[in-house]
Each structure stands twice: as C-alpha cells, then as structure tokens.
Scaffold this motif. Structure first.
Motif, mmCIF file in Angstrom:
data_model
loop_
_atom_site.group_PDB
_atom_site.id
_atom_site.type_symbol
_atom_site.label_atom_id
_atom_site.label_comp_id
_atom_site.label_asym_id
_atom_site.label_seq_id
_atom_site.Cartn_x
_atom_site.Cartn_y
_atom_site.Cartn_z
ATOM 1 N N TRP A 34 0.794 -1.297 -0.036
ATOM 2 C CA TRP A 34 -0.022 -0.122 0.118
ATOM 3 C C TRP A 34 0.902 1.328 -0.014
ATOM 4 C CZ3 TRP A 34 -0.284 3.812 3.782
ATOM 5 C CH2 TRP A 34 -1.538 4.826 3.439
ATOM 6 N N VAL A 35 1.781 1.277 0.668
ATOM 7 C CA VAL A 35 2.909 2.261 0.879
ATOM 8 C C VAL A 35 3.683 2.992 -0.709
ATOM 9 C CG1 VAL A 35 5.033 3.255 1.889
ATOM 10 C CG2 VAL A 35 3.371 2.030 3.392
ATOM 11 N N GLU A 36 3.648 1.540 -1.205
ATOM 12 C CA GLU A 36 4.275 1.727 -2.540
ATOM 13 C C GLU A 36 3.492 2.341 -3.610
ATOM 14 O OE1 GLU A 36 5.438 -2.103 -4.166
ATOM 15 O OE2 GLU A 36 7.228 -2.379 -2.523
ATOM 16 N N GLY A 37 2.115 2.303 -3.329
ATOM 17 C CA GLY A 37 1.514 2.954 -4.124
ATOM 18 C C GLY A 37 1.160 4.323 -3.867
ATOM 19 N N GLY A 38 1.673 4.880 -3.120
ATOM 20 C CA GLY A 38 1.738 6.502 -2.659
ATOM 21 C C GLY A 38 1.102 6.974 -1.422
ATOM 22 N N GLY A 39 1.054 6.025 -0.508
ATOM 23 C CA GLY A 39 0.461 5.974 0.860
ATOM 24 C C GLY A 39 1.700 6.325 1.778
ATOM 25 N N MET A 40 1.079 7.333 3.037
ATOM 26 C CA MET A 40 2.060 7.448 4.192
ATOM 27 C C MET A 40 1.669 6.617 5.161
ATOM 28 S SD MET A 40 3.221 11.089 5.887
ATOM 29 C CE MET A 40 4.262 10.973 7.408
ATOM 30 N N LEU A 41 2.764 5.883 5.829
ATOM 31 C CA LEU A 41 2.527 5.107 6.821
ATOM 32 C C LEU A 41 3.121 5.555 8.056
ATOM 33 C CD1 LEU A 41 1.193 2.366 8.075
ATOM 34 C CD2 LEU A 41 3.257 1.173 7.427
ATOM 35 N N VAL A 42 2.538 5.783 9.294
ATOM 36 C CA VAL A 42 3.134 6.029 10.614
ATOM 37 C C VAL A 42 2.957 4.980 11.425
ATOM 38 C CG1 VAL A 42 3.053 7.492 12.152
ATOM 39 C CG2 VAL A 42 2.481 8.353 9.908
ATOM 40 N N VAL A 43 4.070 4.455 11.829
ATOM 41 C CA VAL A 43 4.325 3.118 12.801
ATOM 42 C C VAL A 43 4.785 3.676 14.152
ATOM 43 C CG1 VAL A 43 4.950 0.703 12.819
ATOM 44 C CG2 VAL A 43 4.411 1.812 10.919
#
Length: 383
Positions: free
Chosen positions: A88-97
């Motif tokens: 999902w991140v590779e598609g352009g999203g930003m993930l905050v973990v």
C-alpha cells in the motif's frame, strides 16, 4: 491496677490532635469510546482542523483517497500483513508506525503487567517492514534532566523523556518538544531523522511512491497526552506531511483470540482452570479399596431358565424348547424311526399319528401347536 491503666489510656486519647483528612482524586481511565480508541482526541482534533479522519480496529482495502495511516507496530503480527502494508505504501500512501505503546487495550492510567505482556511478543510483520526499510532498533541515552516520573497520581509505571524534534516544511521551520517513553531508538542509513541524532526517536524513509514514518512510542498521539508539550503541533505536521486525503487511525492489534481473552478476561480463565482442577480432583482419585456393589444378588437357576423361555417365546424361536425333548427320546430308544414311533405309541396312550406329529412336526410359529406338542412329548417321557 486496671483502673489506673484505663485512666492513662483515656488521658492519652483525649490529648491527641484532631486528625485532618485530605481528599485526593485519582484518574482511573476513560469511559465509552475513549476507553477503546486511544486516538479519539487526536481524531477529533484533526476533524476540527478540517481533515478527513476516521478510525478502525482492522485493516481493510483502503482506496486512493486514503493518504495517511497511523498504526501500532503490534498490528503487523504476521509477515503477510507487513508485505500488504508495504504494498500500500508503494502505491503512494504514508504509513506512521509506533513501535511501542500504540495498542488500544493499554490503560494509560493503570498499566498492569497483564497488558504489558504484548510488548514482549515477536511481530514478524514489523520485523519485515523494518528490514525492508533498513531501520535497526537501538537504545538511546536519555538525559536525566528531561525524564519525568509520570503523572495522574503515580499510576504510570513508565518514565518519559522529552526529545527535541526539528523539521523544515516548505519555508517554515518547526522546533518542537515531543515526549517519548522508554529508551528505544532507531538508526536509518537511507532516511531522515527528526532530531538530528544518529539514533533517533523519529525517522522517515521513502518507499516506492510513498513514505514510512516510525516513532519510538505512541505517547504524542494518545488521548491523555495530546495537550502536553508540542504534541498537537507535531500531529498537525504529520497530517500535512503527505498529500491531502483521508487519515486513518488503526488502534487494533495483531493479538490472537487467546491473547485477547487472557488480556481482558484472565480472571475468568483462571477461575475456570481452578474449577476444572477441583472437579478432576474429586472425580479421578480413588480413596481406599473398591467397595462391593450391594446391588448385585444371586438368581436361582430356575429363574434363568424361565427368562430364557420367555425370550424364546417372544422371538418365535420355540423349536429350541422342543428339539432337546426329541433328542432325549431318540437317545433312549436307538431303533429305526418307524419302529421307534410304533414302540412309543404302544408304550403310551397316544395314537401313532400323535407320536409322529410330536417327533417330526416343524410348526413352531403357532404357540398352541407347540403347547400340544410339548405336552405329548412330556407324556412320552413319563410313559
């Protein structure tokens, strides 16, 4: 003598000072949605600022309108989940973990050891994500001056420390103070650190068309601490860090059903195990020798024959009652069949036809015929 000691005791009691009481309030936790969702305050704060924000306990197929997802590291319990999130991140999203303290079942006002057990588990999905991004976990040295002992009446067991976070966003520069718990830090060769240290509490790494931000602890986003330090400003920067779109808070965890039962209903589990142990202890052991069964008794031989005869009568198998009588007569008179029947007729008051019927008839289905047959055989035996 007793009166003397009683008088002394009375004087001591009367001379003591009046006791003073002070009421102290302790926060035991939230009620309703805030008790389940640790990011409810952050969600409502961003909604007030004009962001599209939602929350969920599970991962779903997020569309292109979702720009930022904030989740605890324990959510990535399996490698498959870690691969799915990176895709999902590779598609352009930003993930905050957040590596620690992001689970919804943690009570910020009373953290007992049962809830902290989840922090000691191994999360393969989180390990896969950190490995793909080249992030390594290391300890940081915490300045004793910046360490706090906790608040809300001393219910917090974990100390917290303040990190100086600096970031430039466009033409503006932000210098913030953000609180973190524990001593967990990260080293990222191919990324950015927000505090200028080699081992940082906040790092950002690009992955495909998207970005991944990793925080050492979720304290800045949780309900009780959003109003502390510069947490609200830090949250706004995280929300504006990527392109405009929906922001989703995931507050679930990757715990199994067994772990959830143990975390939320361990008292019931322990009580059930104790009850099972007591029941087995009462049923399995045998105290002393086996006691003789008083219900057993001897049955006379005739009762057994009578029961067998009733059984044969009910099953229409009366031939088993007649054939032994015929065999006895044939055994006593070992002659040819024709001579035997004539001899038996001559020695009894029966006709030859009656003797032949009694010795050869196979009509065992008719109870009346069998009765006459047995009566004639009995006459032949008593001749």
């Amino acid at each position: 003598m007793k009166w003397f000691f009683s008088l002394i005791l009375l004087l001591l009691v009367s001379c003591r000072e009046d006791e003073k009481y002070e009421e102290v309030e302790f926060d035991l936790g939230y009620k309703g949605a805030a008790r389940v969702n640790p990011y409810l305050a952050a969600e409502r704060f961003l909604k007030t600022g004009g962001w599209e924000v939602s929350s969920s306990r599970v991962w779903s197929d997020f569309d292109a309108e979702t720009s930022t997802i904030i989740m605890p590291g324990s959510f990535l319990s399996t490698k498959g989940m870690g691969m799915r999130v990176l895709e999902w991140v590779e598609g352009g999203g930003m993930l905050v973990v957040t590596l620690e303290g992001g689970e919804g079942q943690i009570n910020d006002f009373n953290r007992n050891h049962w809830l902290n057990l989840a922090e000691e588990e191994e999360y393969r999905g989180l390990d896969h994500l950190l490995g793909e991004l080249g992030i390594t976990i290391e300890g940081v040295e915490v300045d004793a001056v910046t360490v706090g002992e906790g608040e809300t009446g001393g219910h917090l067991a974990e100390p917290w420390n303040v990190a100086e976070v600096w970031v430039a966003l466009g033409d503006a520069e932000y210098d913030m103070r953000v609180e973190f718990e524990g001593e967990t830090g990260m080293r990222v060769p191919q990324g950015e650190t927000w505090d200028g240290e080699e081992v940082s509490r906040v790092v950002t790494v690009s992955h495909g068309d998207g970005k991944v931000m990793v925080l050492a602890h979720a304290r800045p986003f949780r309900n009780p601490y959003l109003g502390r330090a510069d947490h609200a400003t830090f949250l706004e920067l995280v929300a504006d860090w990527h392109y405009e779109g929906n922001i989703v808070f995931l507050y679930g965890s990757g715990s199994s059903f067994k772990d959830l039962i143990w975390q939320h209903a361990w008292q019931v589990v322990v009580a059930g195990l104790v009850l099972l142990f007591v029941w087995l202890w009462m049923r399995i052991p045998r105290f002393g020798p086996i006691k003789e069964d008083d219900s057993t008794y001897r049955v006379p031989y005739g009762e057994g024959l009578r029961a067998a005869a009733k059984f044969l009568w009910r099953k229409k198998a009366l031939g088993h009652l007649v054939r032994p009588l015929r065999a006895d007569l044939e055994r006593e008179n070992s002659n040819e069949s024709g001579v035997l029947y004539e001899k038996l007729a001559a020695e009894s008051d029966l006709q030859a036809d009656d003797v032949i019927e009694a010795m050869t008839s196979e009509k065992f289905q008719d109870p009346g015929t069998v009765t006459r047959m047995v009566r004639k055989l009995q006459i032949l035996r008593n001749r």
